[in-house]
Design a protein around this motif. Structure first.
Motif, PDB file in Angstrom:
ATOM      1  N   SER A 103     -20.604  -3.377 -29.937  1.00 13.69           N
ATOM      2  CA  SER A 103     -20.823  -4.024 -31.223  1.00 13.69           C
ATOM      3  C   SER A 103     -19.530  -4.021 -32.013  1.00 13.69           C
ATOM      4  O   SER A 103     -18.734  -3.081 -31.906  1.00 13.69           O
ATOM      5  N   ILE A 104     -19.347  -5.057 -32.816  1.00 16.57           N
ATOM      6  CA  ILE A 104     -18.208  -5.064 -33.739  1.00 16.57           C
ATOM      7  C   ILE A 104     -18.686  -4.875 -35.176  1.00 16.57           C
ATOM      8  O   ILE A 104     -17.906  -4.986 -36.113  1.00 16.57           O
ATOM      9  N   ARG A 105     -19.966  -4.587 -35.330  1.00 15.76           N
ATOM     10  CA  ARG A 105     -20.525  -4.363 -36.664  1.00 15.76           C
ATOM     11  C   ARG A 105     -20.449  -2.886 -37.006  1.00 15.76           C
ATOM     12  O   ARG A 105     -21.010  -2.046 -36.296  1.00 15.76           O
ATOM     13  N   ASP A 106     -19.822  -2.570 -38.113  1.00 12.75           N
ATOM     14  CA  ASP A 106     -19.645  -1.157 -38.452  1.00 12.75           C
ATOM     15  C   ASP A 106     -20.976  -0.473 -38.762  1.00 12.75           C
ATOM     16  O   ASP A 106     -21.123   0.733 -38.524  1.00 12.75           O
ATOM     17  N   ASP A 107     -21.949  -1.233 -39.249  1.00 13.34           N
ATOM     18  CA  ASP A 107     -23.233  -0.619 -39.603  1.00 13.34           C
ATOM     19  C   ASP A 107     -24.072  -0.253 -38.385  1.00 13.34           C
ATOM     20  O   ASP A 107     -25.146   0.329 -38.522  1.00 13.34           O
ATOM     21  N   GLU A 108     -23.582  -0.600 -37.207  1.00 16.04           N
ATOM     22  CA  GLU A 108     -24.305  -0.257 -35.980  1.00 16.04           C
ATOM     23  C   GLU A 108     -23.717   0.950 -35.260  1.00 16.04           C
ATOM     24  O   GLU A 108     -24.188   1.313 -34.190  1.00 16.04           O
ATOM     25  N   TYR A 109     -22.714   1.562 -35.853  1.00 16.76           N
ATOM     26  CA  TYR A 109     -22.091   2.726 -35.233  1.00 16.76           C
ATOM     27  C   TYR A 109     -22.722   4.014 -35.737  1.00 16.76           C
ATOM     28  O   TYR A 109     -23.023   4.161 -36.922  1.00 16.76           O
ATOM     29  N   ASP A 110     -22.900   4.937 -34.795  1.00 19.25           N
ATOM     30  CA  ASP A 110     -23.617   6.172 -35.093  1.00 19.25           C
ATOM     31  C   ASP A 110     -22.704   7.291 -35.584  1.00 19.25           C
ATOM     32  O   ASP A 110     -23.127   8.112 -36.398  1.00 19.25           O
ATOM     33  N   PHE A 111     -21.508   7.348 -35.066  1.00 21.45           N
ATOM     34  CA  PHE A 111     -20.606   8.469 -35.354  1.00 21.45           C
ATOM     35  C   PHE A 111     -19.250   7.954 -35.834  1.00 21.45           C
ATOM     36  O   PHE A 111     -18.712   6.992 -35.273  1.00 21.45           O
ATOM     37  N   TRP A 112     -18.724   8.652 -36.848  1.00 19.10           N
ATOM     38  CA  TRP A 112     -17.469   8.232 -37.464  1.00 19.10           C
ATOM     39  C   TRP A 112     -16.547   9.411 -37.666  1.00 19.10           C
ATOM     40  O   TRP A 112     -16.990  10.537 -37.934  1.00 19.10           O
ATOM     41  N   GLY A 113     -15.245   9.116 -37.606  1.00 16.66           N
ATOM     42  CA  GLY A 113     -14.252  10.084 -38.015  1.00 16.66           C
ATOM     43  C   GLY A 113     -13.979   9.971 -39.509  1.00 16.66           C
ATOM     44  O   GLY A 113     -14.541   9.106 -40.189  1.00 16.66           O
ATOM     45  N   GLN A 114     -13.088  10.822 -39.995  1.00 14.54           N
ATOM     46  CA  GLN A 114     -12.803  10.854 -41.430  1.00 14.54           C
ATOM     47  C   GLN A 114     -11.729   9.844 -41.826  1.00 14.54           C
ATOM     48  O   GLN A 114     -11.543   9.566 -43.014  1.00 14.54           O
ATOM     49  N   GLY A 115     -11.024   9.311 -40.845  1.00 15.02           N
ATOM     50  CA  GLY A 115     -10.017   8.293 -41.115  1.00 15.02           C
ATOM     51  C   GLY A 115      -8.610   8.862 -41.203  1.00 15.02           C
ATOM     52  O   GLY A 115      -8.406  10.037 -41.499  1.00 15.02           O
ATOM     53  N   THR A 116      -7.643   7.989 -40.942  1.00 10.32           N
ATOM     54  CA  THR A 116      -6.234   8.348 -41.078  1.00 10.32           C
ATOM     55  C   THR A 116      -5.511   7.177 -41.744  1.00 10.32           C
ATOM     56  O   THR A 116      -5.747   6.018 -41.410  1.00 10.32           O
ATOM     57  N   GLN A 117      -4.653   7.490 -42.687  1.00  8.36           N
ATOM     58  CA  GLN A 117      -3.987   6.459 -43.480  1.00  8.36           C
ATOM     59  C   GLN A 117      -2.783   5.893 -42.736  1.00  8.36           C
ATOM     60  O   GLN A 117      -1.931   6.650 -42.239  1.00  8.36           O
ATOM     61  N   VAL A 118      -2.717   4.586 -42.691  1.00  8.76           N
ATOM     62  CA  VAL A 118      -1.549   3.881 -42.174  1.00  8.76           C
ATOM     63  C   VAL A 118      -0.984   3.027 -43.297  1.00  8.76           C
ATOM     64  O   VAL A 118      -1.707   2.225 -43.887  1.00  8.76           O
TER      65      VAL A 118
END
Length: 122
Positions: A103-118
């Protein structure tokens, strides 16, 4: 408990490169599709790249295709995103996410990281 931890973000000049990494734990990593998303200030989170279970299937957004490359190492439970020819419009927080199907829809993802700034700036 599932954890996804991104690393590798930073400040780079236009035209430069960065390599992001996402380390996963607490899940059967090889059974999950993993994607990178990004969110720029004041904008919606957007899909960047996706890789299937065996690395044979990869998919990129049109804005990064040809500049970014996604890869995975199921033995190490890691996903990398090699980003080349970076431009100011690539500035965002980059997140890795996992789910059991494509899926390319973010609302369909179950697990996420906290993110990293670029940040891409001269």
């Amino acid at each position: 408990q599932v954890h996804l931890v991104e690393s590798g973000g930073g400040l780079v000049h236009p035209g430069g490169s960065l390599r992001l990494s996402c380390a996963a734990s607490g899940l059967s990593f090889s059974a999950y599709v993993v994607s990178w998303f990004r969110q720029a200030p004041g904008k919606e989170r957007e899909f960047v790249a996706m890789i299937g279970w065996s690395s044979k299937s990869v998919y990129y957004s049109s804005s990064v295709k040809g500049r970014f490359a996604i890869s995975r190492d199921n033995a190490k439970n890691t996903i990398d995103l090699q980003m080349n020819e970076l431009q100011p419009e690539d500035t965002a927080i980059y997140f890795c996410a996992a789910r059991s199907g494509y899926s390319i829809r973010d609302d369909e993802y179950d697990f996420w990281g906290q993110g990293t700034q670029v940040t891409v700036s001269s």
